[in-house]
Motif scaffolding. Structure first.
Motif, short mmCIF file in Angstrom:
data_model
loop_
_atom_site.label_atom_id
_atom_site.label_comp_id
_atom_site.label_asym_id
_atom_site.label_seq_id
_atom_site.Cartn_x
_atom_site.Cartn_y
_atom_site.Cartn_z
N THR A 115 -8.22 -2.63 -4.79
CA THR A 115 -7.88 -1.28 -4.36
C THR A 115 -6.63 -0.81 -5.09
OG1 THR A 115 -8.87 -1.51 -2.17
CG2 THR A 115 -7.12 0.11 -2.40
N ASN A 216 -7.32 4.60 5.45
CA ASN A 216 -6.60 3.61 4.65
C ASN A 216 -6.87 2.18 5.07
OD1 ASN A 216 -5.56 5.66 3.10
ND2 ASN A 216 -3.54 5.65 4.07
N SER A 220 -7.93 -0.46 2.17
CA SER A 220 -7.23 -1.72 1.91
C SER A 220 -8.13 -2.93 2.07
CB SER A 220 -6.01 -1.85 2.84
OG SER A 220 -6.42 -1.82 4.20
N VAL A 226 -4.56 -5.30 -3.23
CA VAL A 226 -4.17 -3.89 -3.33
C VAL A 226 -3.03 -3.78 -4.34
CG1 VAL A 226 -3.10 -1.95 -2.11
CG2 VAL A 226 -4.89 -3.28 -1.00
N THR A 240 -1.51 2.21 3.07
CA THR A 240 -2.55 1.28 2.60
C THR A 240 -1.96 -0.11 2.39
OG1 THR A 240 -3.64 3.14 1.50
CG2 THR A 240 -4.34 0.93 0.86
N ALA A 241 -0.76 -0.16 1.83
CA ALA A 241 -0.10 -1.45 1.63
C ALA A 241 0.18 -2.15 2.96
CB ALA A 241 1.20 -1.25 0.85
N ALA A 244 -3.03 -3.55 4.26
CA ALA A 244 -3.41 -4.72 3.46
C ALA A 244 -2.66 -5.97 3.92
CB ALA A 244 -3.14 -4.45 1.98
N VAL A 251 -0.62 -7.92 -1.79
CA VAL A 251 -0.16 -6.61 -2.24
C VAL A 251 0.62 -6.80 -3.54
CG1 VAL A 251 1.27 -4.60 -1.72
CG2 VAL A 251 -0.04 -5.71 0.11
#
Length: 416
Positions: A115, A216, A220, A226, A240-241, A244, A251
């Motif tokens: 991602t 999101n 993720s 990601v 999103t992080a 994840a 990440v």
């Protein structure tokens, strides 16, 4: 058993990303069982006021109408219990009960996926890095996933397609909503390239800001890792992080070109908090090395899916006109595509084929590489349906004959 209509009904009753839905589903083996129990005596279940109101007005016929509308609009559905439901989503908090999609959702199943997210107001440096890294990842067989926003997201998608690979977009609106308008011209291109557009919002659903935050968690989870390319502190990509990290995904964060730049303040925070720096495609490719836990997960997903369906083909070749459309898309924005003219070596390939006595597979390999791009050996094998051992032998013979040259990273290109 097809219980799609029951899943759609449940999604309509409980809403998107509902925690209550999954608390209740723990008590039932199927969506149909849950439907029957809720309809027979909902007093035994802890429904909130909104869910109780929905229960009075939403019927199974309404869910069947959604299915009919999807069929008429060319929208496919996949529910939580379906064989095609991506395994990456099954074990996250509040997984989507139903996914609506256009295109080839199989490209996400049992494959290497990453991602990629970042700011909509991408800098020239950020754009250059996204194109370079995503092109190299795609050429190595990795499926690029984005949120289909302007800026970083669409740059990543176009880089993947330029390398003759599918790409996936997770939408924050229902599929018929033309959002963002700037990217509408790329929808058909992504689908024709073997990619997929995905949403958990049924046709006719309103588009509200909270959709994108909920989206999101899907974005993720679908990626096995990601990458945050460029993110100021207020960037939605940081959400999103966060998802994840909660989902156990690695990440990666691009180090800033300027440590004092507000455009990379989000990246700096991620790196301080343990994100891995990404200086190129190599760090990400190493993440997918054989023997790593993530590769065990991918191989398990791939094996399970192959057992469930005979049509296990996640790669769809991209037609030549798609590549030309990508070239034109970059020209329209005043940008230069980081891929050279893909037809300049075709005459050279014809000469190779005419001058050398090639066997059938060798001729196909040369023709596949005729546009002059360097291509990963696995991609050649997958497209031409050649066993990797036979492919390696043919490539060696072609290199000795002066037709091809092998490059670092298992890449091959036609010899100019």
């Amino acid at each position: 058993m097809n219980d799609t209509k029951y899943w759609i009904w449940l999604a309509m009753i409980f809403g998107t990303a509902s925690k209550n839905l999954w608390k209740i589903m723990c008590a039932f083996e199927t969506a149909e069982e849950a439907y029957c129990e809720i309809c027979s005596d909902s007093r035994l279940l802890n429904l909130n006021a909104s869910e109780k109101r929905n229960l009075k007005t939403i019927t199974l016929s309404d869910a069947e109408k959604v299915i009919s509308e999807c069929e008429s609009k060319g929208i496919n559905t996949v529910c939580y219990s379906s064989e095609k439901y991506p395994n990456q989503l099954k074990y996250i908090v509040d997984p989507p009960a139903v996914l609506y999609y256009r295109g080839n959702i199989d490209c996400l199943i049992g494959t290497k996926t990453i991602t990629t997210v970042g700011t909509r107001k991408i800098s020239d440096y950020g754009r250059k890095v996204v194109r370079r890294i995503c092109s190299e990842l795609a050429a190595s067989g990795i499926i690029i996933i984005s949120g289909f926003a302007v800026g970083t997201d669409i740059e990543a998608n176009l880089a993947a397609i330029s390398e003759n690979m599918p790409t996936a977009c997770v939408m924050g609106a229902e599929l018929d909503h033309d959002y963002p308008k700037e990217n509408s011209k790329y929808r058909d291109m992504i689908i024709e390239a073997g990619g997929v557009l995905i949403s958990e919002y049924r046709p006719g659903s309103p588009t509200v800001p909270s959709n994108f935050s909920a989206r999101n968690r899907i974005l993720s989870a679908l990626g096995r890792a990601v990458v945050i390319f460029e993110a100021p502190l207020e960037s939605g990509s940081l959400s999103t992080a966060d998802y994840a990290a909660e989902q156990g995904r690695e990440v990666f964060s691009l180090p800033p070109v300027d440590i004092f730049s507000d455009s990379y303040a989000g990246n700096v925070n991620l790196l301080r908090n343990g994100a891995l720096p990404v200086f190129g495609a190599d760090e990400l490719l190493a993440y997918f090395s054989f023997g790593t836990p993530i590769m065990a997960e991918i191989m398990s997903d791939s094996s399970n899916f192959a057992k469930k369906t005979e049509n296990h083909k996640t790669r769809i070749p991209v037609e030549k006109h798609i590549i030309k459309e990508i070239d034109k898309a970059y020209e329209d924005t005043g940008e230069i595509l980081a891929v050279e003219n893909k037809t300049k070596n075709i005459s050279n390939a014809d000469k190779i084929i005419n001058d050398l006595m090639l066997n059938g597979n060798q001729k196909r390999i040369v023709e596949f590489l005729a546009d002059g791009r360097a291509v990963h050996k696995d991609i050649i094998a997958q497209n031409l349906d050649i066993e990797i051992t036979n492919l390696m032998s043919d490539i060696t013979d072609l290199e000795i004959a002066g037709a091809l040259k092998q490059l670092p990273g298992n890449m091959v290109e036609i010899k100019i």
